[in-house]
Write a protein that holds these residues in place. Structure first.
Motif, PDB file in Angstrom:
ATOM      1  N   ILE A   1      20.441  26.333  51.489  1.00  0.00           N
ATOM      2  CA  ILE A   1      21.253  27.546  51.600  1.00  0.00           C
ATOM      3  C   ILE A   1      21.196  28.281  50.265  1.00  0.00           C
ATOM      4  CG2 ILE A   1      23.553  28.463  52.064  1.00  0.00           C
ATOM      5  CD1 ILE A   1      24.077  25.830  53.629  1.00  0.00           C
ATOM      6  N   GLY A   2      20.519  29.425  50.257  1.00  0.00           N
ATOM      7  CA  GLY A   2      20.341  30.169  49.015  1.00  0.00           C
ATOM      8  C   GLY A   2      21.527  31.042  48.660  1.00  0.00           C
ATOM      9  N   ASP A   3      22.069  31.724  49.656  1.00  0.00           N
ATOM     10  CA  ASP A   3      23.200  32.630  49.435  1.00  0.00           C
ATOM     11  C   ASP A   3      24.387  32.098  50.234  1.00  0.00           C
ATOM     12  OD1 ASP A   3      25.049  34.740  49.391  1.00  0.00           O
ATOM     13  OD2 ASP A   3      23.465  36.238  49.200  1.00  0.00           O
ATOM     14  N   HIS A   4      25.265  31.362  49.550  1.00  0.00           N
ATOM     15  CA  HIS A   4      26.396  30.732  50.240  1.00  0.00           C
ATOM     16  C   HIS A   4      27.350  31.774  50.817  1.00  0.00           C
ATOM     17  CE1 HIS A   4      25.849  26.394  49.357  1.00  0.00           C
ATOM     18  NE2 HIS A   4      25.157  26.850  48.314  1.00  0.00           N
ATOM     19  N   ASP A   5      27.587  32.848  50.089  1.00  0.00           N
ATOM     20  CA  ASP A   5      28.506  33.878  50.587  1.00  0.00           C
ATOM     21  C   ASP A   5      27.989  34.484  51.888  1.00  0.00           C
ATOM     22  OD1 ASP A   5      30.239  33.491  48.486  1.00  0.00           O
ATOM     23  OD2 ASP A   5      29.409  35.114  47.265  1.00  0.00           O
ATOM     24  N   ALA A   6      26.690  34.780  51.934  1.00  0.00           N
ATOM     25  CA  ALA A   6      26.115  35.377  53.139  1.00  0.00           C
ATOM     26  C   ALA A   6      26.161  34.399  54.311  1.00  0.00           C
ATOM     27  CB  ALA A   6      24.675  35.814  52.870  1.00  0.00           C
ATOM     28  N   PHE A   7      25.885  33.114  54.048  1.00  0.00           N
ATOM     29  CA  PHE A   7      25.908  32.118  55.126  1.00  0.00           C
ATOM     30  C   PHE A   7      27.338  31.878  55.602  1.00  0.00           C
ATOM     31  CE2 PHE A   7      25.189  27.613  56.684  1.00  0.00           C
ATOM     32  CZ  PHE A   7      24.496  28.013  57.814  1.00  0.00           C
ATOM     33  N   ASN A   8      28.289  31.879  54.674  1.00  0.00           N
ATOM     34  CA  ASN A   8      29.694  31.741  55.063  1.00  0.00           C
ATOM     35  C   ASN A   8      30.126  32.914  55.936  1.00  0.00           C
ATOM     36  OD1 ASN A   8      29.589  29.525  53.407  1.00  0.00           O
ATOM     37  ND2 ASN A   8      30.931  30.348  51.819  1.00  0.00           N
ATOM     38  N   THR A   9      29.688  34.119  55.560  1.00  0.00           N
ATOM     39  CA  THR A   9      30.037  35.312  56.340  1.00  0.00           C
ATOM     40  C   THR A   9      29.456  35.235  57.743  1.00  0.00           C
ATOM     41  OG1 THR A   9      30.162  36.684  54.351  1.00  0.00           O
ATOM     42  CG2 THR A   9      29.850  37.823  56.449  1.00  0.00           C
ATOM     43  N   PHE A  10      28.209  34.771  57.853  1.00  0.00           N
ATOM     44  CA  PHE A  10      27.621  34.610  59.182  1.00  0.00           C
ATOM     45  C   PHE A  10      28.476  33.676  60.039  1.00  0.00           C
ATOM     46  CE2 PHE A  10      25.204  31.626  61.836  1.00  0.00           C
ATOM     47  CZ  PHE A  10      24.831  32.486  62.853  1.00  0.00           C
ATOM     48  N   ASN A  11      28.921  32.563  59.474  1.00  0.00           N
ATOM     49  CA  ASN A  11      29.727  31.612  60.239  1.00  0.00           C
ATOM     50  C   ASN A  11      31.070  32.202  60.652  1.00  0.00           C
ATOM     51  OD1 ASN A  11      28.600  28.610  60.442  1.00  0.00           O
ATOM     52  ND2 ASN A  11      27.818  29.523  58.559  1.00  0.00           N
TER      53      ASN A  11
ATOM     54  N   THR B   1      32.989  18.458  51.719  1.00  0.00           N
ATOM     55  CA  THR B   1      33.477  19.642  52.420  1.00  0.00           C
ATOM     56  C   THR B   1      32.312  20.555  52.784  1.00  0.00           C
ATOM     57  OG1 THR B   1      35.637  19.604  51.343  1.00  0.00           O
ATOM     58  CG2 THR B   1      34.895  21.716  52.220  1.00  0.00           C
ATOM     59  N   LEU B   2      32.277  20.975  54.040  1.00  0.00           N
ATOM     60  CA  LEU B   2      31.287  21.956  54.492  1.00  0.00           C
ATOM     61  C   LEU B   2      31.985  23.312  54.529  1.00  0.00           C
ATOM     62  CD1 LEU B   2      29.502  19.978  57.365  1.00  0.00           C
ATOM     63  CD2 LEU B   2      28.952  20.065  54.918  1.00  0.00           C
ATOM     64  N   GLN B   3      31.851  24.045  53.434  1.00  0.00           N
ATOM     65  CA  GLN B   3      32.615  25.277  53.264  1.00  0.00           C
ATOM     66  C   GLN B   3      32.237  26.333  54.291  1.00  0.00           C
ATOM     67  OE1 GLN B   3      35.133  25.432  50.904  1.00  0.00           O
ATOM     68  NE2 GLN B   3      35.709  27.278  52.040  1.00  0.00           N
ATOM     69  N   TYR B   4      30.956  26.381  54.695  1.00  0.00           N
ATOM     70  CA  TYR B   4      30.533  27.413  55.643  1.00  0.00           C
ATOM     71  C   TYR B   4      31.209  27.233  56.992  1.00  0.00           C
ATOM     72  CZ  TYR B   4      26.982  23.668  56.043  1.00  0.00           C
ATOM     73  OH  TYR B   4      26.331  22.461  56.129  1.00  0.00           O
ATOM     74  N   PHE B   5      31.361  25.978  57.455  1.00  0.00           N
ATOM     75  CA  PHE B   5      32.086  25.750  58.701  1.00  0.00           C
ATOM     76  C   PHE B   5      33.586  25.984  58.506  1.00  0.00           C
ATOM     77  CE2 PHE B   5      28.624  22.698  60.378  1.00  0.00           C
ATOM     78  CZ  PHE B   5      28.006  23.733  61.056  1.00  0.00           C
TER      79      PHE B   5
END
Length: 353
Positions: free
Chosen positions: A153-163, A316-320
């Motif tokens: 996961i390169g961009d955590h903010d973008a992946f979190n937003t997708f989730n 912790t899986l922050q994206y979920f």
């Protein structure tokens, strides 16, 4: 006759003679001259013809063919049958995609593999949330395109937003974008094309339609043990399988915190997911709520759940967690029936109701 008259007579005669004299016809064009010129310079005309043919062929190959190739890529239809997000870790996932590409099959060509990105089409900025490598394909009418790869996961903010978007919305638009090359059959040249497909996919829609059955209340649990157990049926309208782990939710009745609920080892698959749930609830607050005039007639209470922890293998899986905590999920629970089945007591409305 005087000299003057003789001169005038001579001038008239000369003028009339000039008028009556026949005009010689124009010379005919010399055809032999043109043929001779052509015979002499035939090689120059041939060179001009060859240059024209080469120019036309080059225009067709380097202008026409790339445009046709791009149009065929644009017209191709990408359909996704399933997505698995497994081996989930804080900084990486294993992504498996089962998909098909359909074309009209009119052009035989090989398409190079390429590195692409995925982003939310309707989010301003369209920041990629995942990078993904696509395999080689071709121009066949119907072909399977299956992908399985470990992704950092390169961009955590973008992946979190997708989730967050994926968990909250009934549908969302995700675009797959990349640059690749196409080699038409019979040509040695590869032409650059853009692969861009926007897919309208179903999201989790806040797990709308979740039900809870078989609830049991334990009024005197052992220390460290839950005081509520049940089975939840969680619908997943998407084609995503998600390896979430242990998910904990904070529960609310009318904005009053009544405790936490946990779903252990949650592996969410498409369709119905019947999973065991446990909870530590504030039983007094729950009893007061079900006895209130607002809920006592039916005993059914809309319980709001908001994600408070997602842990897998101790991490912790922050994206979920971001996806499950950004919005409340509302689940109607028949607390009256649960109390009756667990304790043999029927909850009635206050006499003043």
């Amino acid at each position: 006759m005087s000299n003057k008259e003789e001169n005038e007579s001579a001038e008239v005669y000369q003028t009339e003679s000039r008028v009556d004299q026949p005009v010689a016809p124009a010379a005919a064009p010399k055809k032999r001259g043109c043929l001779g010129h052509l015979k002499r310079f035939w090689w120059a005309y041939l060179l001009v013809l060859i240059c024209i043919v080469v120019l036309v062929v080059c225009l067709v190959i380097f202008v026409g063919v790339p445009k046709i190739a791009q149009q065929k890529v644009n017209d191709a239809k990408l359909e996704i049958q399933g997505v698995n997000v497994i081996n989930t870790k804080p900084d990486s996932i294993t992504l498996q995609i089962n998909s098909t590409i359909t074309t009209d099959g009119s052009i035989k060509a090989n398409i190079d593999g390429f590195d692409g990105v995925m982003y939310l089409e309707d989010l301003p900025g369209q920041t990629p949330f995942l990078n993904i490598s696509f395999p080689k394909t071709n121009g066949d009418k119907h072909q399977l395109v299956n992908i399985s790869q470990d992704i950092t996961i390169g961009d955590h903010d973008a992946f979190n937003t997708f989730n967050i978007w994926f968990a909250a919305n009934e549908t969302l638009n995700v675009t797959v974008y990349g640059r690749t090359k196409v080699k038409p059959s019979g040509l040695s040249t590869k032409f650059g094309v853009t692969f861009k497909k926007t897919i309208n996919m179903k999201g989790l829609n806040l797990f709308n339609g979740t039900t809870v059955d078989g609830g049991k209340i334990n009024i005197s649990p052992k220390k460290g043990q839950p005081n509520f157990k049940a089975t939840a049926d969680i619908p997943n309208a998407s084609y995503f399988t998600l390896d979430i782990g242990n998910a904990t939710f904070t529960n609310f009745i009318d904005n009053t915190n009544i405790g936490n609920l946990t779903i252990p080892n949650l592996l969410l698959v498409p369709g119905s997911n019947k999973v065991p749930i446990t909870a530590n609830l504030d039983q007094i607050s729950v009893l007061q709520a079900v006895q209130s005039a607002k809920y006592c007639k039916t005993g059914i209470i809309p319980v709001k759940l908001r994600g408070s922890a997602v842990v897998k293998d101790g991490q912790t899986l922050q994206y979920f967690l971001d996806g499950l905590s950004a919005n409340n999920e509302t689940v109607p629970m028949d607390i009256g029936s649960i109390i009756k089945n667990s304790l043999g007591t029927t909850i009635s409305c206050p006499k003043s109701s």
